[in-house]
Scaffold this active site. Sequence first.
Site, mmCIF file in Angstrom:
data_model
loop_
_atom_site.group_PDB
_atom_site.id
_atom_site.type_symbol
_atom_site.label_atom_id
_atom_site.label_comp_id
_atom_site.label_asym_id
_atom_site.label_seq_id
_atom_site.Cartn_x
_atom_site.Cartn_y
_atom_site.Cartn_z
ATOM 1 N N THR A 7 0.838 -1.204 0.000
ATOM 2 C CA THR A 7 0.000 0.000 0.000
ATOM 3 C C THR A 7 0.867 1.245 0.000
ATOM 4 O OG1 THR A 7 -1.782 1.177 1.150
ATOM 5 C CG2 THR A 7 -0.145 0.146 2.541
ATOM 6 N N ASN A 9 -0.491 3.805 1.550
ATOM 7 C CA ASN A 9 -1.193 4.496 2.625
ATOM 8 C C ASN A 9 -0.574 4.118 3.993
ATOM 9 O OD1 ASN A 9 -3.023 5.274 4.567
ATOM 10 N ND2 ASN A 9 -4.831 4.615 3.412
ATOM 11 N N PRO A 10 0.217 5.033 4.619
ATOM 12 C CA PRO A 10 0.937 4.702 5.857
ATOM 13 C C PRO A 10 0.007 4.365 7.025
ATOM 14 C CG PRO A 10 1.120 7.050 5.356
ATOM 15 C CD PRO A 10 0.429 6.417 4.193
ATOM 16 N N ASP A 69 -7.990 -4.584 -0.281
ATOM 17 C CA ASP A 69 -8.846 -3.704 -1.072
ATOM 18 C C ASP A 69 -10.186 -3.602 -0.372
ATOM 19 O OD1 ASP A 69 -9.193 -2.001 -3.272
ATOM 20 O OD2 ASP A 69 -10.300 -3.517 -4.367
ATOM 21 N N PHE A 150 -12.294 9.131 7.054
ATOM 22 C CA PHE A 150 -11.987 9.541 5.676
ATOM 23 C C PHE A 150 -13.049 8.964 4.739
ATOM 24 C CE2 PHE A 150 -10.483 5.573 3.658
ATOM 25 C CZ PHE A 150 -10.454 4.746 4.770
ATOM 26 N N HIS A 178 -15.442 -2.963 8.722
ATOM 27 C CA HIS A 178 -15.049 -3.966 7.731
ATOM 28 C C HIS A 178 -13.559 -4.284 7.835
ATOM 29 C CE1 HIS A 178 -14.728 0.121 6.480
ATOM 30 N NE2 HIS A 178 -14.000 -0.150 5.416
HETATM 31 P P1 ITT Z 1 -4.413 1.689 -1.291
HETATM 32 O O1 ITT Z 1 -5.117 1.072 -2.490
HETATM 33 O O2 ITT Z 1 -3.216 2.503 -1.654
HETATM 34 O O3 ITT Z 1 -4.074 0.694 -0.232
HETATM 35 P P2 ITT Z 1 -6.959 3.133 -0.775
HETATM 36 O O4 ITT Z 1 -7.138 4.442 -0.065
HETATM 37 O O5 ITT Z 1 -7.424 3.039 -2.194
HETATM 38 O O6 ITT Z 1 -5.425 2.720 -0.578
HETATM 39 P P3 ITT Z 1 -8.893 1.005 -0.052
HETATM 40 O O7 ITT Z 1 -8.691 0.146 -1.204
HETATM 41 O O8 ITT Z 1 -8.927 0.356 1.288
HETATM 42 O O9 ITT Z 1 -7.746 2.113 0.108
HETATM 43 O O10 ITT Z 1 -10.259 1.801 -0.203
HETATM 44 C C1 ITT Z 1 -10.766 2.259 -1.460
HETATM 45 C C2 ITT Z 1 -11.728 3.395 -1.235
HETATM 46 O O11 ITT Z 1 -12.895 2.918 -0.516
HETATM 47 C C3 ITT Z 1 -11.180 4.541 -0.391
HETATM 48 O O12 ITT Z 1 -10.480 5.467 -1.193
HETATM 49 C C4 ITT Z 1 -12.453 5.122 0.223
HETATM 50 O O13 ITT Z 1 -13.096 5.990 -0.677
HETATM 51 C C5 ITT Z 1 -13.337 3.889 0.406
HETATM 52 N N1 ITT Z 1 -13.186 3.338 1.777
HETATM 53 C C6 ITT Z 1 -12.536 2.197 2.119
HETATM 54 N N2 ITT Z 1 -12.550 2.001 3.454
HETATM 55 C C7 ITT Z 1 -13.211 3.063 3.968
HETATM 56 C C8 ITT Z 1 -13.557 3.455 5.283
HETATM 57 O O14 ITT Z 1 -13.203 2.749 6.340
HETATM 58 N N3 ITT Z 1 -14.249 4.595 5.436
HETATM 59 C C9 ITT Z 1 -14.605 5.341 4.389
HETATM 60 N N4 ITT Z 1 -14.312 5.068 3.123
HETATM 61 C C10 ITT Z 1 -13.623 3.924 2.898
#
Ligand code: ITT
Length: 200
Positions: A7, A9-10, A69, A150, A178
């Site tokens: 990832t 994302n830190p 993901d 976020f 989740h």
């Molecule tokens: P990486 O792929 O770099 O790991 P990412 O930010 O895309 O980072 P995710 O695949 O976990 O991370 O999440 C995809 C999107 O789903 C994320 O950009 C948010 O818009 C949404 N999302 C995931 N988990 C969330 C949460 O706990 N709260 C709110 N939105 C979330």
Amino acid sequence: MKFVLATQNPKKKEEMVAILGDLGVDIVTEEELGIHVEVEETGKTFGENAALKAKAVMEATGLPAIGDDSGLCVDALKGAPGVYSARYGGPDMDDYGRCKLILDGLKGETDRRAHFETYIVCAFPNGDWFAAKGECQGSIAFAAMGNNGFGYDPIFFRTEEQKTFAQMTAAEKAAISHRGNALRSFKTKLEKYLAEHPEG
Ligand code: ITT
């Protein structure tokens, strides 16, 4: 055993270390290894994308790699934004715009059901792999509420707690989210794998 977290994302490392820390595993990020593996998330499911990330980083580093993901699935939007959660509405849209897009898409809709989903995949250089899944059921609020978290947190409402994710503390959210659920399931599977492979 040393694992690379696939990832950019830190914050994901902090969450993972908080839950997996007591297993005695060493978790490093791509950044800490000085690499950046570009992975196109072309999968149709969260599981496929998590596996694509884990496999690409495992192949690039020769180390066991963990990919994940997640996304939001809204029933009345036929499961959207789903695997497109991060890109919903196009590249110029921010979190606020994406939340508004969902609220607008559900105007006049009484079925507000939605859930978040996370898949975590661990891929080993010897070809072994395993996956864990976590879900959190809720509904889409009628307006954004709260400033924590976020993404879609301000519009994801939990009847049980009478709060959106963005109105919860990080610890409150992690206990039911989740990602928290997927990480706890992942921990059980990793513990079992490590017990069966004491040689590392
Ligand atoms: P990486 O792929 O770099 O790991 P990412 O930010 O895309 O980072 P995710 O695949 O976990 O991370 O999440 C995809 C999107 O789903 C994320 O950009 C948010 O818009 C949404 N999302 C995931 N988990 C969330 C949460 O706990 N709260 C709110 N939105 C979330």
